[in-house]
Design a protein around this motif. Structure first.
Motif, PDB file in Angstrom:
ATOM      1  N   MET A 115      11.305 -29.960 -35.027  1.00 29.28           N
ATOM      2  CA  MET A 115      12.599 -29.721 -35.678  1.00 29.28           C
ATOM      3  C   MET A 115      12.892 -30.794 -36.724  1.00 29.28           C
ATOM      4  N   ASN A 116      12.523 -32.081 -36.413  1.00 25.09           N
ATOM      5  CA  ASN A 116      12.744 -33.164 -37.369  1.00 25.09           C
ATOM      6  C   ASN A 116      12.003 -32.910 -38.671  1.00 25.09           C
ATOM      7  N   THR A 117      10.784 -32.348 -38.554  1.00 24.75           N
ATOM      8  CA  THR A 117       9.987 -32.025 -39.749  1.00 24.75           C
ATOM      9  C   THR A 117      10.750 -31.052 -40.631  1.00 24.75           C
ATOM     10  N   ARG A 118      11.390 -30.083 -40.013  1.00 29.02           N
ATOM     11  CA  ARG A 118      12.113 -29.069 -40.781  1.00 29.02           C
ATOM     12  C   ARG A 118      13.356 -29.661 -41.439  1.00 29.02           C
ATOM     13  N   PHE A 119      14.035 -30.571 -40.738  1.00 30.33           N
ATOM     14  CA  PHE A 119      15.185 -31.229 -41.362  1.00 30.33           C
ATOM     15  C   PHE A 119      14.733 -32.120 -42.521  1.00 30.33           C
ATOM     16  N   ASN A 120      13.556 -32.729 -42.379  1.00 34.45           N
ATOM     17  CA  ASN A 120      13.022 -33.525 -43.490  1.00 34.45           C
ATOM     18  C   ASN A 120      12.795 -32.646 -44.719  1.00 34.45           C
ATOM     19  N   LYS A 121      12.355 -31.412 -44.481  1.00 29.58           N
ATOM     20  CA  LYS A 121      12.153 -30.476 -45.598  1.00 29.58           C
ATOM     21  C   LYS A 121      13.466 -30.200 -46.322  1.00 29.58           C
ATOM     22  N   ILE A 122      14.533 -29.995 -45.559  1.00 28.89           N
ATOM     23  CA  ILE A 122      15.819 -29.669 -46.196  1.00 28.89           C
ATOM     24  C   ILE A 122      16.386 -30.892 -46.918  1.00 28.89           C
ATOM     25  N   TYR A 123      16.145 -32.100 -46.368  1.00 31.61           N
ATOM     26  CA  TYR A 123      16.592 -33.316 -47.057  1.00 31.61           C
ATOM     27  C   TYR A 123      15.845 -33.484 -48.386  1.00 31.61           C
ATOM     28  N   GLN A 124      14.555 -33.139 -48.393  1.00 26.88           N
ATOM     29  CA  GLN A 124      13.768 -33.217 -49.632  1.00 26.88           C
ATOM     30  C   GLN A 124      14.287 -32.226 -50.674  1.00 26.88           C
ATOM     31  N   ILE A 125      14.709 -31.050 -50.199  1.00 26.26           N
ATOM     32  CA  ILE A 125      15.269 -30.040 -51.119  1.00 26.26           C
ATOM     33  C   ILE A 125      16.580 -30.543 -51.716  1.00 26.26           C
ATOM     34  N   LEU A 126      17.410 -31.193 -50.889  1.00 25.52           N
ATOM     35  CA  LEU A 126      18.650 -31.802 -51.393  1.00 25.52           C
ATOM     36  C   LEU A 126      18.343 -32.784 -52.513  1.00 25.52           C
ATOM     37  N   GLU A 127      17.396 -33.672 -52.253  1.00 26.96           N
ATOM     38  CA  GLU A 127      17.075 -34.745 -53.197  1.00 26.96           C
ATOM     39  C   GLU A 127      16.442 -34.191 -54.473  1.00 26.96           C
ATOM     40  N   LYS A 128      15.463 -33.307 -54.303  1.00 29.69           N
ATOM     41  CA  LYS A 128      14.714 -32.784 -55.452  1.00 29.69           C
ATOM     42  C   LYS A 128      15.608 -32.001 -56.403  1.00 29.69           C
ATOM     43  N   ASN A 129      16.626 -31.320 -55.848  1.00 26.47           N
ATOM     44  CA  ASN A 129      17.477 -30.463 -56.665  1.00 26.47           C
ATOM     45  C   ASN A 129      18.849 -31.069 -56.968  1.00 26.47           C
ATOM     46  N   ASN A 130      18.969 -32.373 -56.669  1.00 23.02           N
ATOM     47  CA  ASN A 130      20.220 -33.098 -56.944  1.00 23.02           C
ATOM     48  C   ASN A 130      21.429 -32.392 -56.347  1.00 23.02           C
ATOM     49  N   LEU A 131      21.292 -31.964 -55.103  1.00 25.07           N
ATOM     50  CA  LEU A 131      22.384 -31.301 -54.400  1.00 25.07           C
ATOM     51  C   LEU A 131      23.064 -32.296 -53.465  1.00 25.07           C
ATOM     52  N   ASP A 132      24.396 -32.257 -53.421  1.00 22.75           N
ATOM     53  CA  ASP A 132      25.130 -33.098 -52.474  1.00 22.75           C
ATOM     54  C   ASP A 132      25.125 -32.485 -51.079  1.00 22.75           C
ATOM     55  N   ALA A 133      25.063 -31.143 -51.023  1.00 22.19           N
ATOM     56  CA  ALA A 133      25.101 -30.456 -49.731  1.00 22.19           C
ATOM     57  C   ALA A 133      24.412 -29.100 -49.856  1.00 22.19           C
ATOM     58  N   ILE A 134      24.002 -28.583 -48.710  1.00 26.76           N
ATOM     59  CA  ILE A 134      23.455 -27.219 -48.612  1.00 26.76           C
ATOM     60  C   ILE A 134      24.202 -26.521 -47.491  1.00 26.76           C
ATOM     61  N   ALA A 135      24.637 -25.282 -47.745  1.00 24.06           N
ATOM     62  CA  ALA A 135      25.329 -24.490 -46.718  1.00 24.06           C
ATOM     63  C   ALA A 135      24.469 -23.303 -46.330  1.00 24.06           C
ATOM     64  N   LEU A 136      24.228 -23.160 -45.036  1.00 23.39           N
ATOM     65  CA  LEU A 136      23.462 -22.022 -44.516  1.00 23.39           C
ATOM     66  C   LEU A 136      24.375 -21.122 -43.708  1.00 23.39           C
ATOM     67  N   ILE A 137      24.174 -19.821 -43.833  1.00 25.01           N
ATOM     68  CA  ILE A 137      24.861 -18.870 -42.971  1.00 25.01           C
ATOM     69  C   ILE A 137      23.813 -18.187 -42.096  1.00 25.01           C
ATOM     70  N   PRO A 138      24.213 -17.506 -41.013  1.00 27.40           N
ATOM     71  CA  PRO A 138      23.229 -16.923 -40.107  1.00 27.40           C
ATOM     72  C   PRO A 138      22.190 -16.067 -40.831  1.00 27.40           C
ATOM     73  N   GLY A 139      20.957 -16.281 -40.450  1.00 27.52           N
ATOM     74  CA  GLY A 139      19.839 -15.595 -41.083  1.00 27.52           C
ATOM     75  C   GLY A 139      18.576 -16.397 -40.869  1.00 27.52           C
ATOM     76  N   SER A 140      17.553 -16.103 -41.640  1.00 27.18           N
ATOM     77  CA  SER A 140      16.232 -16.697 -41.408  1.00 27.18           C
ATOM     78  C   SER A 140      16.188 -18.193 -41.681  1.00 27.18           C
ATOM     79  N   ASN A 141      16.858 -18.659 -42.742  1.00 26.96           N
ATOM     80  CA  ASN A 141      16.849 -20.098 -43.021  1.00 26.96           C
ATOM     81  C   ASN A 141      17.612 -20.871 -41.951  1.00 26.96           C
ATOM     82  N   PHE A 142      18.732 -20.320 -41.525  1.00 24.84           N
ATOM     83  CA  PHE A 142      19.528 -20.908 -40.439  1.00 24.84           C
ATOM     84  C   PHE A 142      18.679 -21.017 -39.170  1.00 24.84           C
ATOM     85  N   LYS A 143      17.993 -19.930 -38.832  1.00 28.86           N
ATOM     86  CA  LYS A 143      17.167 -19.904 -37.619  1.00 28.86           C
ATOM     87  C   LYS A 143      15.998 -20.880 -37.724  1.00 28.86           C
ATOM     88  N   TYR A 144      15.357 -20.907 -38.900  1.00 28.69           N
ATOM     89  CA  TYR A 144      14.198 -21.777 -39.093  1.00 28.69           C
ATOM     90  C   TYR A 144      14.582 -23.246 -38.907  1.00 28.69           C
TER      91      TYR A 144
END
Length: 366
Positions: free
Chosen positions: A1-30
């Motif tokens: 699970m930590n690996t997957r959170f690291n992926k989302i943190y990298q997406i935040l950084e790479k795309n200069n995003l302050d936050a990411i919001a997920l709603i129920p679905g495949s990304n939320f589940k993953y």
């Protein structure tokens, strides 16, 4: 699970995003491991570099707690409405200037709640960027997909042995669904497609009690079992009792295109390369005018996900991608033929996860 959170943190950084919001679905589940219904009650998981916030209807709090995720939970009750929860989230998260959302999933009322309660925030469609964390499948994901495919193929074989002339498409579809569940499916990848004769010329046609299987008909199956959220996706086309030379020629053209597509599914080719080479087989045949769709799509927690196998998509193949190769020809008022395999991209030759024979098969049950 930590690996997957690291992926989302990298997406935040790479795309200069302050936050990411997920709603129920495949990304939320993953990311979280949680499966929640997408309904009239907004359920959101907001990730920033420093903290996570979950906005949850009160009846989902216990389920979220079972996920053991480090997150501040803001629950809201039906009688109070959800607006205050968004307001509280904005105070906790502080000065965030932008937020990436899943543009293909988030609804208008959720977007509106962000605009009303997160002042001056820019809402950015980051669907492709967020979903990129699921592009390269891990070994356990591939193993689950293989289980779903094996169940699907076993169920198809027993269905083919059941079919007789005069049965309706719906009758065959219902039997297939029963077999899928009997053989261990936890769900269906999508509503199975079982089409015969002229109806098979409609790529995503609907099974009917009025369409009866006749001698000389094509019989097209497009379906899959779901295991732990992962979806098999298989298409095979058969013939009832007999087949003519025109049908055989069309079938062999599609099979050749399918095989070329699989051969081209290797690094360092692009998605464009696969679709181009596959489609050229169809375009250079006598059936050029009967091509109506691209070669394939990504497969995993969604039955259609990135990457898409289509001309113009110059994304390079990477190890761990799973794609479908599914060329088809559709002759109006006559018949349709599609052959679909699920293919894993490796650093060597492509691995075809589906194993059901593609030899031309005539069904002739007594």
């Amino acid at each position: 699970m930590n690996t997957r959170f690291n992926k989302i943190y990298q997406i935040l950084e790479k795309n200069n995003l302050d936050a990411i919001a997920l709603i129920p679905g495949s990304n939320f589940k993953y990311l979280t491991g949680g499966s929640f219904p997408l309904m009239e009650r907004p359920t959101l998981f907001i990730i920033t570099k420093n903290q996570n916030v979950a906005i949850l209807p009160s009846l989902e709090v216990d389920s979220f707690n079972q996920l053991d995720i480090n997150s501040k939970i803001i629950s809201w009750h039906d009688k109070d409405g959800f607006n205050q929860a968004f307001k509280e989230a904005s105070k906790i998260l502080g000065d965030i200037k932008n937020i990436g959302v899943e543009g293909q999933r988030i609804r208008f009322f959720e977007t509106q709640a962000f605009k009303e309660n997160f002042k001056e925030i820019e809402i950015i469609n980051s669907h492709k960027e967020i979903s990129s964390m699921r592009l390269n499948k891990e070994q356990d994901e591939i193993n689950i997909l293989l289980d779903a495919i094996k169940i699907s193929e076993k169920s198809l074989e027993s269905t083919l042995n059941y079919i007789k002339l005069g049965m309706s498409e719906l009758q065959v579809k219902q039997f297939l669904m029963q077999e899928l569940y009997k053989n261990g499916a936890e769900g269906l990848s999508f509503d199975p497609i079982v089409l015969t004769g002229q109806n098979s010329a409609i790529p995503h046609g609907h099974s009917s009690n009025q369409n009866m299987i006749k001698q000389g008909d094509t019989l097209l199956f497009d379906f899959g079992a779901t295991i732990k959220g992962y979806k098999a996706d298989i298409t095979r086309t058969f013939f009832m009792i007999e087949t003519d030379e025109y049908q055989r020629k069309a079938y062999e053209t599609v099979r050749k295109a399918n095989e070329i597509g699989i051969q081209k599914s290797k690094i360092p080719n692009s998605l464009h390369d696969i679709d181009n080479e596959t489609t050229l087989i169809l375009e250079n045949s006598d059936f050029k005018e009967f091509i109506v769709h691209k070669t394939g799509h990504g497969l995993g927690l969604d039955v259609h996900e990135d990457p898409y196998v289509v001309r113009g998509n110059n994304t390079k193949l990477e190890q761990g991608m799973v794609i479908t190769i599914e060329p088809g020809l559709y002759i109006p008022q006559k018949f349709g033929i599609r052959i679909e395999d699920d293919v894993l991209i490796t650093n060597d030759e492509p691995t075809v996860l589906t194993s059901f024979s593609k030899d031309l098969r005539i069904i002739n049950n007594e």
